[in-house]
Design an enzyme around this catalytic site. Structure first.
Site, PDB file in Angstrom:
ATOM      1  N   TYR A 162     117.036  76.002  60.039  1.00 17.46           N
ATOM      2  CA  TYR A 162     118.123  76.792  59.483  1.00 17.46           C
ATOM      3  C   TYR A 162     117.624  77.921  58.572  1.00 17.46           C
ATOM      4  O   TYR A 162     118.375  78.822  58.241  1.00 17.46           O
ATOM      5  CB  TYR A 162     119.037  75.903  58.638  1.00 17.46           C
ATOM      6  CG  TYR A 162     120.072  75.103  59.408  1.00 17.46           C
ATOM      7  CD1 TYR A 162     119.997  74.921  60.784  1.00 17.46           C
ATOM      8  CD2 TYR A 162     121.135  74.514  58.736  1.00 17.46           C
ATOM      9  CE1 TYR A 162     120.951  74.171  61.464  1.00 17.46           C
ATOM     10  CE2 TYR A 162     122.098  73.765  59.395  1.00 17.46           C
ATOM     11  CZ  TYR A 162     121.994  73.598  60.760  1.00 17.46           C
ATOM     12  OH  TYR A 162     122.934  72.855  61.427  1.00 17.46           O
ATOM     13  N   GLY A 163     116.378  77.840  58.138  1.00 18.50           N
ATOM     14  CA  GLY A 163     115.897  78.688  57.052  1.00 18.50           C
ATOM     15  C   GLY A 163     116.076  80.172  57.242  1.00 18.50           C
ATOM     16  O   GLY A 163     116.308  80.903  56.281  1.00 18.50           O
TER      17      GLY A 163
ATOM     18  N   CYS B 139     119.542  68.892  52.921  1.00 19.39           N
ATOM     19  CA  CYS B 139     118.942  70.106  53.455  1.00 19.39           C
ATOM     20  C   CYS B 139     119.150  71.185  52.411  1.00 19.39           C
ATOM     21  O   CYS B 139     120.291  71.470  52.035  1.00 19.39           O
ATOM     22  CB  CYS B 139     119.617  70.496  54.775  1.00 19.39           C
ATOM     23  SG  CYS B 139     119.106  72.088  55.451  1.00 19.39           S
TER      24      CYS B 139
ATOM     25  N   CYS C 201     112.261  71.919  49.723  1.00 19.48           N
ATOM     26  CA  CYS C 201     112.514  71.706  51.153  1.00 19.48           C
ATOM     27  C   CYS C 201     112.126  70.276  51.460  1.00 19.48           C
ATOM     28  O   CYS C 201     111.040  69.823  51.057  1.00 19.48           O
ATOM     29  CB  CYS C 201     111.711  72.670  52.012  1.00 19.48           C
ATOM     30  SG  CYS C 201     111.855  72.355  53.800  1.00 19.48           S
TER      31      CYS C 201
ATOM     32  N   HIS D 239     111.180  68.892  54.088  1.00 17.01           N
ATOM     33  CA  HIS D 239     110.014  68.707  54.956  1.00 17.01           C
ATOM     34  C   HIS D 239     108.722  68.589  54.147  1.00 17.01           C
ATOM     35  O   HIS D 239     107.766  67.923  54.575  1.00 17.01           O
ATOM     36  CB  HIS D 239     109.848  69.905  55.895  1.00 17.01           C
ATOM     37  CG  HIS D 239     110.753  69.911  57.082  1.00 17.01           C
ATOM     38  ND1 HIS D 239     112.107  70.076  56.973  1.00 17.01           N
ATOM     39  CD2 HIS D 239     110.481  69.788  58.407  1.00 17.01           C
ATOM     40  CE1 HIS D 239     112.639  70.065  58.188  1.00 17.01           C
ATOM     41  NE2 HIS D 239     111.686  69.889  59.062  1.00 17.01           N
TER      42      HIS D 239
ATOM     43  N   GLU E 282     106.924  70.366  61.872  1.00 17.20           N
ATOM     44  CA  GLU E 282     107.715  69.937  63.030  1.00 17.20           C
ATOM     45  C   GLU E 282     106.897  69.939  64.320  1.00 17.20           C
ATOM     46  O   GLU E 282     107.276  69.293  65.293  1.00 17.20           O
ATOM     47  CB  GLU E 282     108.964  70.793  63.161  1.00 17.20           C
ATOM     48  CG  GLU E 282     109.914  70.610  61.987  1.00 17.20           C
ATOM     49  CD  GLU E 282     111.377  70.667  62.366  1.00 17.20           C
ATOM     50  OE1 GLU E 282     111.692  71.275  63.392  1.00 17.20           O
ATOM     51  OE2 GLU E 282     112.199  70.083  61.617  1.00 17.20           O
TER      52      GLU E 282
ATOM     53  N   ASP F  54     120.907  66.823  57.911  1.00 18.41           N
ATOM     54  CA  ASP F  54     119.852  67.818  57.756  1.00 18.41           C
ATOM     55  C   ASP F  54     119.767  68.628  59.038  1.00 18.41           C
ATOM     56  O   ASP F  54     120.226  68.186  60.095  1.00 18.41           O
ATOM     57  CB  ASP F  54     118.504  67.151  57.481  1.00 18.41           C
ATOM     58  CG  ASP F  54     117.407  68.169  57.209  1.00 18.41           C
ATOM     59  OD1 ASP F  54     117.561  68.964  56.256  1.00 18.41           O
ATOM     60  OD2 ASP F  54     116.402  68.190  57.947  1.00 18.41           O
ATOM     61  N   SER F  55     119.154  69.792  58.942  1.00 17.10           N
ATOM     62  CA  SER F  55     118.977  70.611  60.128  1.00 17.10           C
ATOM     63  C   SER F  55     117.987  69.990  61.106  1.00 17.10           C
ATOM     64  O   SER F  55     117.936  70.393  62.263  1.00 17.10           O
ATOM     65  CB  SER F  55     118.494  72.008  59.730  1.00 17.10           C
ATOM     66  OG  SER F  55     117.254  71.934  59.058  1.00 17.10           O
TER      67      SER F  55
END
Length: 276
Positions: free
Chosen positions: A43-44, A74, A193, A195, A159, A11-12
Site C-alpha cells: 500500500y505504501g 498497517c 512499518c 514488516h 516480501e 494489513d495490506s
C-alpha cells in the site's frame, strides 16, 4: 462462513502478522480473524484515496464476518484511511463497532524511550509523506524532535524473502545512515512499518550502543488490552474460544509459507475475493 464475535486484524499483506503475534500472545483468549490484502500489496506508494478505498473494503469484509473491533495493523492504512473510516463510515453504517490503528498508541508512549528528545521514524513512503507520526507524537510530546526516513526497498526485500541475504545489507545501511545523518542526537528509532521487525538483526548491527530500536507489536497489544479493560461493553461482546482464522486476497499457499515467518508459528489461510 459462521459468524463469530471476533477481533479483526487487517494489513495490506504479511507485516500485520508481527502485530497480531504480539496481540495473540497478550490476549490469547479471544477469537481473531486476520485479513491480508496481498493481491493489492504493498500500500505504501498508493494515493490516499486508493488506500482508503482498499482499507474500507477490507474493513467491511471483516465486519461481515462478525468482527466487532478491528485493528488496522498497517501503518499506511492507519495514516491514510483510519480517521476517515472512524468519522465518516462508522457512525452511519456501523454504530457500536470500532476500528483502531497502530499510530496513536505508539505515539502515546514513544516519548518514554528517548533521553535526548530526538526520535527517528522509519517507514514506507506513504507513511512518511503523510507526516502522521510527527503530528501524532507532537500531540503528546510537543517538545520532541521527530526526524523521518522512508525505506522503499525494505518491504520488497522482506516480501521476496531476501531480507536475510547479504544483498539486503546495502539497503539497510543506506536508509539507517540517511536517517542518522539528519542529527547526531537521535537515540530512539521507531520502526513505523510492521514488516520491519524481520530486519531487526541487520538494523541493530548498524546502530551504536546508545540507540534504542522500537517496534510496535508489544505497544499495540498493551494498548488493546487497556482499551478492552476501559470498554467492558465491547469486551463482553467478544467470543473467548481462542480461535484464529487467516484470510488473504492473494495466493493462500504463498501466504501460509511466508506468513509463518512473520507469525513465528504455522499459518493456515484461505483465499477470498473482494469486489474490486
Amino acid at each position: 462462513m459462521q459468524q463469530t464475535k471476533s477481533i479483526g486484524v487487517f494489513d495490506s499483506g504479511y507485516g500485520g502478522l508481527t502485530v497480531f503475534r504480539s496481540i495473540a500472545a497478550e490476549l490469547p483468549q479471544y477469537n481473531y480473524i486476520y485479513l491480508g490484502d496481498n493481491a493489492r500489496s504493498p500500500y505504501g506508494d498508493h494515493s490516499f484515496e486508493t488506500v482508503y478505498n482498499y482499507t474500507l473494503e477490507c474493513v467491511e469484509w471483516l465486519f461481515a464476518q462478525g468482527c466487532e473491533l478491528i485493528i488496522l495493523a498497517c501503518n499506511t492504512a492507519s495514516a491514510k484511511a483510519l480517521r476517515s473510516i472512524q468519522q465518516r463510515i462508522l457512525p452511519l453504517k456501523y454504530p457500536g463497532k470500532r476500528v483502531l490503528g497502530v499510530i496513536r498508541p505508539t505515539a502515546e508512549l514513544i516519548g518514554e524511550y528517548t533521553r535526548t528528545g530526538t526520535i527517528g521514524v522509519m517507514g514506507t513512503r506513504g507513511t512518511i509523506k503523510s507526516d502522521s507520526y510527527p503530528i501524532e507524537i507532537h500531540n503528546f510530546y510537543p517538545e520532541l524532535e521527530v526526524l523521518q526516513q522512508s525505506c522503499p526497498m525494505w518491504v520488497p526485500l522482506i516480501e521476496n524473502n531476501e531480507h536475510l541475504s547479504p544483498g539486503a545489507d546495502y539497503f539497510v545501511s543506506k536508509y539507517i545512515q540517511a536517517l542518522l545523518e539528519q542529527s547526531g542526537q537521535i537515540d530512539t528509532i521507531l520502526l513505523a512499518c510492521t514488516h520491519y521487525p524481520l530486519l531487526i538483526p541487520k538494523i541493530e548491527a548498524q546502530l551504536s550502543e546508545g540507540i534504542r530500536l522500537v517496534s510496535q507489536g508489544d505497544i499495540v497489544a498493551g494498548s488493546l488490552k487497556d482499551y478492552l479493560f476501559r470498554h467492558p461493553e465491547m469486551e463482553q461482546l467478544l467470543a473467548s474460544e481462542g480461535d484464529k482464522q487467516f484470510f488473504t486476497t492473494g495466493d493462500a499457499g504463498i501466504f501460509c509459507r511466508n506468513g509463518s515467518l512473520f507469525f513465528e508459528a504455522p499459518v493456515v489461510a484461505k483465499q477470498i475475493s473482494l469486489l474490486s
